[in-house]
Motif scaffolding. Structure first.
Motif, PDB file in Angstrom:
ATOM      1  N   GLN A  35      -3.645 -71.642  -2.357  1.00 41.50           N
ATOM      2  CA  GLN A  35      -4.657 -72.604  -2.806  1.00 41.50           C
ATOM      3  C   GLN A  35      -6.046 -72.139  -2.381  1.00 41.50           C
ATOM      4  OE1 GLN A  35      -3.809 -76.745  -2.065  1.00 41.50           O
ATOM      5  NE2 GLN A  35      -1.597 -76.402  -2.043  1.00 41.50           N
ATOM      6  N   GLY A  36      -7.019 -72.521  -3.188  1.00 38.83           N
ATOM      7  CA  GLY A  36      -8.406 -72.225  -2.849  1.00 38.83           C
ATOM      8  C   GLY A  36      -8.858 -70.834  -3.228  1.00 38.83           C
ATOM      9  N   GLN A  37      -7.965 -70.053  -3.857  1.00 43.41           N
ATOM     10  CA  GLN A  37      -8.350 -68.707  -4.290  1.00 43.41           C
ATOM     11  C   GLN A  37      -8.287 -68.620  -5.811  1.00 43.41           C
ATOM     12  OE1 GLN A  37      -6.417 -65.394  -2.282  1.00 43.41           O
ATOM     13  NE2 GLN A  37      -5.692 -66.774  -0.675  1.00 43.41           N
ATOM     14  N   PRO A  38      -9.259 -67.957  -6.418  1.00 38.04           N
ATOM     15  CA  PRO A  38      -9.171 -67.789  -7.877  1.00 38.04           C
ATOM     16  C   PRO A  38      -8.012 -66.874  -8.243  1.00 38.04           C
ATOM     17  CG  PRO A  38     -10.995 -66.501  -7.003  1.00 38.04           C
ATOM     18  CD  PRO A  38     -10.456 -67.312  -5.862  1.00 38.04           C
ATOM     19  N   VAL A  39      -7.377 -67.179  -9.362  1.00 34.50           N
ATOM     20  CA  VAL A  39      -6.287 -66.336  -9.860  1.00 34.50           C
ATOM     21  C   VAL A  39      -6.606 -65.933 -11.297  1.00 34.50           C
ATOM     22  CG1 VAL A  39      -4.600 -67.532  -8.408  1.00 34.50           C
ATOM     23  CG2 VAL A  39      -4.858 -68.209 -10.794  1.00 34.50           C
ATOM     24  N   ILE A  40      -5.925 -64.894 -11.765  1.00 32.34           N
ATOM     25  CA  ILE A  40      -6.056 -64.504 -13.176  1.00 32.34           C
ATOM     26  C   ILE A  40      -5.047 -65.323 -13.972  1.00 32.34           C
ATOM     27  CG2 ILE A  40      -5.838 -62.626 -14.850  1.00 32.34           C
ATOM     28  CD1 ILE A  40      -6.433 -60.687 -12.486  1.00 32.34           C
ATOM     29  N   PHE A  41      -5.525 -66.030 -14.946  1.00 31.31           N
ATOM     30  CA  PHE A  41      -4.678 -66.836 -15.823  1.00 31.31           C
ATOM     31  C   PHE A  41      -4.454 -66.033 -17.107  1.00 31.31           C
ATOM     32  CE2 PHE A  41      -4.387 -70.588 -18.868  1.00 31.31           C
ATOM     33  CZ  PHE A  41      -3.085 -70.915 -18.509  1.00 31.31           C
ATOM     34  N   ILE A  52      -7.232 -73.161  -9.369  1.00 32.15           N
ATOM     35  CA  ILE A  52      -6.104 -74.071  -9.571  1.00 32.15           C
ATOM     36  C   ILE A  52      -6.304 -75.295  -8.687  1.00 32.15           C
ATOM     37  CG2 ILE A  52      -3.610 -74.374  -9.365  1.00 32.15           C
ATOM     38  CD1 ILE A  52      -3.284 -71.424  -9.916  1.00 32.15           C
ATOM     39  N   MET A  53      -6.274 -76.459  -9.337  1.00 30.59           N
ATOM     40  CA  MET A  53      -6.433 -77.726  -8.621  1.00 30.59           C
ATOM     41  C   MET A  53      -5.056 -78.361  -8.468  1.00 30.59           C
ATOM     42  SD  MET A  53      -9.724 -78.848 -10.915  1.00 30.59           S
ATOM     43  CE  MET A  53      -9.856 -80.496 -10.236  1.00 30.59           C
ATOM     44  N   PRO A  54      -4.514 -78.416  -7.219  1.00 32.58           N
ATOM     45  CA  PRO A  54      -3.190 -79.016  -7.038  1.00 32.58           C
ATOM     46  C   PRO A  54      -3.243 -80.532  -7.223  1.00 32.58           C
ATOM     47  CG  PRO A  54      -4.129 -78.361  -4.922  1.00 32.58           C
ATOM     48  CD  PRO A  54      -5.084 -77.900  -5.965  1.00 32.58           C
ATOM     49  N   VAL A  55      -2.231 -81.061  -7.900  1.00 34.70           N
ATOM     50  CA  VAL A  55      -2.166 -82.502  -8.147  1.00 34.70           C
ATOM     51  C   VAL A  55      -0.793 -83.009  -7.701  1.00 34.70           C
ATOM     52  CG1 VAL A  55      -2.338 -84.349  -9.873  1.00 34.70           C
ATOM     53  CG2 VAL A  55      -3.722 -82.267 -10.134  1.00 34.70           C
ATOM     54  N   ARG A  56      -0.809 -83.967  -6.781  1.00 33.19           N
ATOM     55  CA  ARG A  56       0.443 -84.536  -6.298  1.00 33.19           C
ATOM     56  C   ARG A  56       1.094 -85.346  -7.423  1.00 33.19           C
ATOM     57  NH1 ARG A  56      -0.351 -87.825  -0.972  1.00 33.19           N
ATOM     58  NH2 ARG A  56      -1.201 -85.798  -0.374  1.00 33.19           N
ATOM     59  N   ARG A  57       2.397 -85.250  -7.493  1.00 32.24           N
ATOM     60  CA  ARG A  57       3.231 -86.000  -8.447  1.00 32.24           C
ATOM     61  C   ARG A  57       2.936 -85.637  -9.923  1.00 32.24           C
ATOM     62  NH1 ARG A  57       2.685 -90.134  -4.531  1.00 32.24           N
ATOM     63  NH2 ARG A  57       0.987 -91.142  -5.632  1.00 32.24           N
ATOM     64  N   GLN A  86       1.180 -59.921  -6.269  1.00 33.67           N
ATOM     65  CA  GLN A  86       0.534 -58.609  -6.080  1.00 33.67           C
ATOM     66  C   GLN A  86      -0.782 -58.528  -6.849  1.00 33.67           C
ATOM     67  OE1 GLN A  86       3.511 -59.337  -7.415  1.00 33.67           O
ATOM     68  NE2 GLN A  86       4.970 -57.631  -7.182  1.00 33.67           N
ATOM     69  N   THR A  87      -0.804 -59.133  -8.034  1.00 32.38           N
ATOM     70  CA  THR A  87      -2.021 -59.080  -8.866  1.00 32.38           C
ATOM     71  C   THR A  87      -2.715 -60.430  -8.956  1.00 32.38           C
ATOM     72  OG1 THR A  87      -0.676 -59.492 -10.840  1.00 32.38           O
ATOM     73  CG2 THR A  87      -1.135 -57.184 -10.282  1.00 32.38           C
ATOM     74  N   MET A  88      -2.156 -61.428  -8.240  1.00 34.15           N
ATOM     75  CA  MET A  88      -2.699 -62.803  -8.290  1.00 34.15           C
ATOM     76  C   MET A  88      -2.834 -63.274  -9.740  1.00 34.15           C
ATOM     77  SD  MET A  88      -3.188 -64.060  -5.242  1.00 34.15           S
ATOM     78  CE  MET A  88      -4.535 -65.235  -5.243  1.00 34.15           C
ATOM     79  N   THR A  89      -1.745 -63.097 -10.505  1.00 36.32           N
ATOM     80  CA  THR A  89      -1.771 -63.436 -11.935  1.00 36.32           C
ATOM     81  C   THR A  89      -0.763 -64.548 -12.227  1.00 36.32           C
ATOM     82  OG1 THR A  89      -2.372 -61.175 -12.533  1.00 36.32           O
ATOM     83  CG2 THR A  89      -1.468 -62.554 -14.284  1.00 36.32           C
ATOM     84  N   LEU A  90      -1.264 -65.621 -12.807  1.00 34.04           N
ATOM     85  CA  LEU A  90      -0.424 -66.730 -13.263  1.00 34.04           C
ATOM     86  C   LEU A  90      -0.299 -66.605 -14.783  1.00 34.04           C
ATOM     87  CD1 LEU A  90       0.979 -69.499 -12.580  1.00 34.04           C
ATOM     88  CD2 LEU A  90      -1.193 -70.567 -13.175  1.00 34.04           C
TER      89      LEU A  90
END
Length: 456
Positions: A35-41, A52-57, A86-90
């Motif tokens: 969390q809190g790090q940018p990822v490649i989408f 990425i903004m985590p959302v409970r439920r 390894q590449t921080m890719t979602l």
């Protein structure tokens, strides 16, 4: 067990920027997404750095309309997801592009003519398996290799801009279209730039197949003697060696242009030509006369000469078999279906376009003129041959194939012979007769193979 499917919702406002998305906390925990790090989408060739903004439920993913538009999404979808630390890719996908010959934009209900139902079946199957599919023609390919205009389905067919697919299934039915320089350039670029996988990437011709398979000792026993017709001496030798010889256009399909030559007791040669309404017969006093009559055609048509076979018959009509083999979720060849094709009364070929009739294999064998022992062994021999030949094509022809239509024959003794291999099998010929399911196994397997290729 890690959830690989995620329900993607498009939020109907611009409150969520295009560089952010919401994801249920459970997904972040399961995939160990920091969390809190940018990822490649990633979605096909589309790539975007996002927060990425985590959302409970929240049991899914939410994205904004701008991001959805850039992805080619026009509403909710269920897609497969994976994260590579390894590449921080979602990644979401797989994105599957189906390359078809033509579209009819003015006919919104049937934009792809007779294959529209097949295309909708593919859409429905992709929804069930968590994939995204679109359809495009060579005419949609422009100068850009980062996106293209294509057809998607969402409550109706629409044209929209989409990213380049992870996997392209080439279903072109025209060699001329397939060989267009603009299309070949596009396919070469996307394979190099995005590692897009392309399967059934080219047509096969009869000479290429038989020449390649001759090098395979495991397949050799299925091959009738076959040569490219190059000169008179070759035709004379084949007609002297066999009572029946077939001339097949190297690039022909649907039984068009096939000539069956039979030798009479007096040495005359009888040539039977396929026509749309039946057959046309001509008689020649010698092989020289026959070759002279063909010399004009040989300037524009290349023929493969093939040893004539005494085929298994049902009610005195020759029978052959069409096997559909496909690569599965493990990347291995499997037999999807096999049907018998019984020639029509006015034809010597079994294609449906020439009056042929489909029959379950077991029924055709039971009603055939094979001996009892040959009947018992026939179905198993056909299945083994289809898989042996598919593996042989894979080994000896330098191209990527995911499905093949393999035409086989049984002779009167029960021996299996290869007639032809088709890299663009017709959906009409391959439909299993007991098709009581809404989505055919062949369609499901195509998506499973796309998932195998892309790791989804």
């Amino acid at each position: 067990m890690i959830k690989t499917k995620v329900a993607v919702q498009v939020i109907g406002s611009d409150n969520l920027s295009e560089d952010a998305l919401m994801l249920g906390e459970n997904y972040l925990k399961q995939w160990k997404i920091p969390q809190g790090q940018p990822v490649i989408f990633k979605f096909g060739s589309f790539r975007q750095h996002v927060k990425i903004m985590p959302v409970r439920r929240l049991n899914g993913m939410r994205i904004g309309p701008t991001l959805a538009r850039r992805m080619g999404l026009h509403g909710a979808a269920t897609l497969r997801m994976h994260f590579r630390p390894q590449t921080m890719t979602l990644s979401l996908g797989p994105v599957i592009g189906v390359l078809i010959s033509r579209d009819f934009p003015g006919v919104r209900e049937r934009p792809f003519g007779t294959i529209t139902l097949f295309c909708k079946e593919l859409v429905d199957a992709c929804r069930k398996q968590g994939a995204y599919v679109y359809f495009f023609t060579p005419g949609h390919v422009g100068s850009s290799t980062s996106s293209l205009q294509a057809w998607v389905y969402g409550g109706g067919w629409r044209r929209t801009e989409v990213p380049i697919a992870d996997v392209i299934n080439n279903r072109l039915t025209s060699r001329k279209l397939e060989n267009k320089p603009s299309l070949q350039h596009f396919l070469k670029e996307v394979k190099s730039r995005y590692q897009t996988q392309l399967f059934n990437e080219k047509f096969l011709d009869k000479t290429e197949v038989f020449d390649a398979l001759r090098r395979d000792s495991g397949v050799h026993r299925y091959l009738p003697e076959s040569h490219m017709l190059r000169n008179y001496s070759m035709l004379k030798a084949m007609c002297a060696r066999y009572a029946t010889v077939f001339l097949k256009p190297v690039r022909g399909s649907l039984g068009k242009g096939i000539i069956r030559i039979t030798r009479g007791e007096d040495g005359t040669l009888h040539a039977l030509h396929t026509t749309p309404i039946g057959t046309r017969k001509q008689t020649y006093a010698s092989a020289a006369k026959l070759f002279a009559s063909l010399s004009g055609k040989l300037k524009t048509v290349r023929y493969q000469m093939q040893q004539g076979l005494q085929l298994m018959e049902v009610q005195k009509r020759p029978v052959d078999f069409r096997a559909l083999v496909q690569k599965t979720s493990t990347g291995a060849w499997g037999l999807t279906s096999i049907v018998a094709r019984i020639a029509g009364s006015q034809h010597f070929v079994s294609n449906l376009a020439r009056g042929g009739k489909l029959s379950p294999v077991s029924d055709a064998i039971a009603k055939s003129n094979l001996s009892g022992h040959a009947k018992k062994e026939a179905a198993g021999r056909l299945q083994r041959a289809a898989l042996d030949i598919a593996r042989g094509v894979d080994t000896h022809i330098p191209a990527h194939f995911g499905e093949l239509g393999i035409d086989l024959a049984l002779d009167a003794s029960g021996r299996v012979w290869l007639l032809e291999v088709n890299s663009k099998p017709s959906k009409n010929d391959n439909t299993p007769l007991s098709a009581d399911q809404k989505i055919r196994p062949s369609v499901k397997l195509m998506i499973q193979y796309a998932r195998y290729l892309t790791g989804f």
